[in-house]
Design an enzyme around this catalytic site. Structure first.
Site, PDB file in Angstrom:
ATOM      1  N   CYS B 176       0.860  -1.189   0.000  1.00  0.00           N
ATOM      2  CA  CYS B 176       0.000   0.000   0.000  1.00  0.00           C
ATOM      3  C   CYS B 176       0.890   1.229   0.000  1.00  0.00           C
ATOM      4  O   CYS B 176       0.623   2.230  -0.673  1.00  0.00           O
ATOM      5  CB  CYS B 176      -0.886   0.038   1.245  1.00  0.00           C
ATOM      6  SG  CYS B 176      -1.913  -1.412   1.466  1.00  0.00           S
ATOM      7  N   HIS B 180       1.037   5.033  -1.491  1.00  0.00           N
ATOM      8  CA  HIS B 180       0.460   5.930  -0.478  1.00  0.00           C
ATOM      9  C   HIS B 180       1.426   6.232   0.665  1.00  0.00           C
ATOM     10  O   HIS B 180       0.997   6.490   1.778  1.00  0.00           O
ATOM     11  CB  HIS B 180      -0.833   5.319   0.078  1.00  0.00           C
ATOM     12  CG  HIS B 180      -1.923   5.231  -0.936  1.00  0.00           C
ATOM     13  ND1 HIS B 180      -2.523   6.337  -1.480  1.00  0.00           N
ATOM     14  CD2 HIS B 180      -2.520   4.170  -1.538  1.00  0.00           C
ATOM     15  CE1 HIS B 180      -3.454   5.969  -2.358  1.00  0.00           C
ATOM     16  NE2 HIS B 180      -3.461   4.656  -2.415  1.00  0.00           N
ATOM     17  N   ARG B 224     -13.004   0.010  -1.402  1.00  0.00           N
ATOM     18  CA  ARG B 224     -11.768   0.740  -1.713  1.00  0.00           C
ATOM     19  C   ARG B 224     -10.555  -0.162  -1.478  1.00  0.00           C
ATOM     20  O   ARG B 224      -9.633  -0.228  -2.287  1.00  0.00           O
ATOM     21  CB  ARG B 224     -11.717   2.013  -0.871  1.00  0.00           C
ATOM     22  CG  ARG B 224     -10.521   2.916  -1.004  1.00  0.00           C
ATOM     23  CD  ARG B 224     -10.312   3.437  -2.399  1.00  0.00           C
ATOM     24  NE  ARG B 224      -9.610   2.473  -3.217  1.00  0.00           N
ATOM     25  CZ  ARG B 224      -9.410   2.605  -4.539  1.00  0.00           C
ATOM     26  NH1 ARG B 224      -9.866   3.646  -5.181  1.00  0.00           N
ATOM     27  NH2 ARG B 224      -8.772   1.702  -5.215  1.00  0.00           N
ATOM     28  N   CYS B 228      -7.898  -1.707  -4.140  1.00  0.00           N
ATOM     29  CA  CYS B 228      -6.460  -1.457  -4.006  1.00  0.00           C
ATOM     30  C   CYS B 228      -5.703  -2.782  -4.053  1.00  0.00           C
ATOM     31  O   CYS B 228      -4.662  -2.879  -4.689  1.00  0.00           O
ATOM     32  CB  CYS B 228      -6.160  -0.743  -2.691  1.00  0.00           C
ATOM     33  SG  CYS B 228      -6.294   1.048  -2.794  1.00  0.00           S
TER      34      CYS B 228
END
Lengths: 106, 267
Positions: B176, B180, B224, B228
């Protein structure tokens, strides 16, 4: 039957400002489903808004209007407490009519 | 027939042309979002969700009105911003969706499979779960994000979520954090929030669930994370799995103190 519309009608100066959300798939007839078959067209054809027995808006729609359409317009001659009635009919003959009371607003 | 200012504004998914510099583009996107927010179709989903909450369903023919979302049976206002949290009855940390599954099983007598049958909506196929999530989240609009961390299992969920966030795996060796974990990253025109930074995390967490204009559906935080994971080429994230709840807890905690402003509207 279709889901209810969400209608907000407020006085802005001497006009009534109306905002409407309609729940509708608005299929263009060009989209394919997961199996590759065309999804048949399904869209709102006519929208009519009446106030005090008079038509204040009449629209002909087609497939270029988005899914779950949002419509925003103003008209003259309404007063707080009066009703605005909105109806739509789609190409399959499904229809929906909802009513809102004009609020005082700013 | 008297017509005054006929079709004033009909919003389809129109994006203006962006020719200006990156900063102007960002401002224009913000302006576009604000224009859309006024007519966010999420309201249609929220209205349905409020009805589902009261509707009798399942073998026990009961509604969800006695469901405890963490603030007492039937309290919906402010529940979303205090989730995920530990629930003594299930002895688990649950986010909104997993809590709703627990309630559907306990109160309505559904099997877990039935309760999770259609977690996300699709064209012509509304999802009761997605509608409920849209409505319950909308009842926390304007409140501060404040997930609890007093129970050891809540702290464990946060730590597990943090591990998952930084864990590199899959065919692309992604985490992730790859997308991010740094400032000013983007995928094409989409700016990616740096979720290790409080401001970005608050804006990101505070804007889900959201109505996705390109999909014409309300999408939840579970969706979401699922998407992802798909984009990272990870194994499919199971709906309401412990991993998804842990990651949600990590993100919620990163966003602590932010103002919750969802369901939002996104491209």
């Amino acid at each position: 039957m279709a889901d209810p519309m969400r209608i907000r009608a407020n006085m802005t100066g001497d006009k009534v400002e109306v905002k409407v959300l309609m729940a509708h798939e608005m299929e263009t007839g060009l989209r394919k489903d997961a199996k590759g078959n065309l999804v048949p067209p399904h869209f709102i054809r006519n929208v009519t808004v009446t106030h005090g027995g008079k038509t204040v808006l009449s629209a002909q729609w087609g497939t270029s209007i988005s899914k779950n359409p949002f419509m925003h317009f103003r008209f003259k001659g309404g007063k707080p407490g009066e009703k605005v009635t909105i109806s739509w009919i789609d190409n399959k003959g499904d229809k929906r009519t909802d009513e809102a009371t004009i609020a005082g607003g700013s | 027939m008297r017509i005054d200012r006929l079709p004033a504004m009909m919003l389809a998914a129109l994006l203006p042309c962006f020719v200006a510099a990156q900063q102007d583009t960002q401002k224009e996107i913000e302006r576009y979002r604000q224009l859309l927010q006024d007519g966010n179709p999420s309201e249609l989903f929220e209205a349905r969700g409020a009805e589902h909450w009261k509707a009798k369903r399942g073998p026990k023919n009961t509604s969800l009105e006695q469901c405890d979302l963490g603030l007492g049976a039937g309290v919906v206002k402010g529940a979303y911003v205090r989730l995920p949290r530990y629930f003594a009855d299930s002895d688990k940390v649950e986010d909104l969706e997993s809590r709703l599954v627990t309630c559907m099983v306990a109160l309505q007598g559904l099997t877990p499979e039935e309760a999770k049958r259609r977690p996300y909506s699709g064209p012509g196929q509304p999802s009761m779960m997605a509608d409920l999530v849209a409505w319950i989240a909308s009842e926390s609009r304007g409140m501060k994000i404040a997930p609890p961390q007093s129970h050891p299992k809540e702290r464990l969920a946060y730590q597990t979520g943090e591990k998952i966030f930084f864990y590199r795996a899959g065919t692309h060796d992604f985490a992730c954090a790859t997308c991010h974990g740094e400032d000013n990253k983007r995928i094409r025109l989409q700016d990616l929030p740096n979720l290790t930074n409080a401001g970005d995390a608050q804006r990101a967490f505070g804007s889900w669930p959201a109505y996705r204009v390109s999909q014409g559906e309300v999408r939840s935080m579970q969706w979401r994370l699922y998407d992802c994971f798909r984009q990272q080429r990870f194994p499919e994230m199971q709906f309401t799995s412990d991993a998804s709840v842990a990651l949600t807890m990590f993100l919620a905690k990163r966003a602590e103190g932010g103002t919750f402003d969802a369901p939002a509207i996104k491209r």
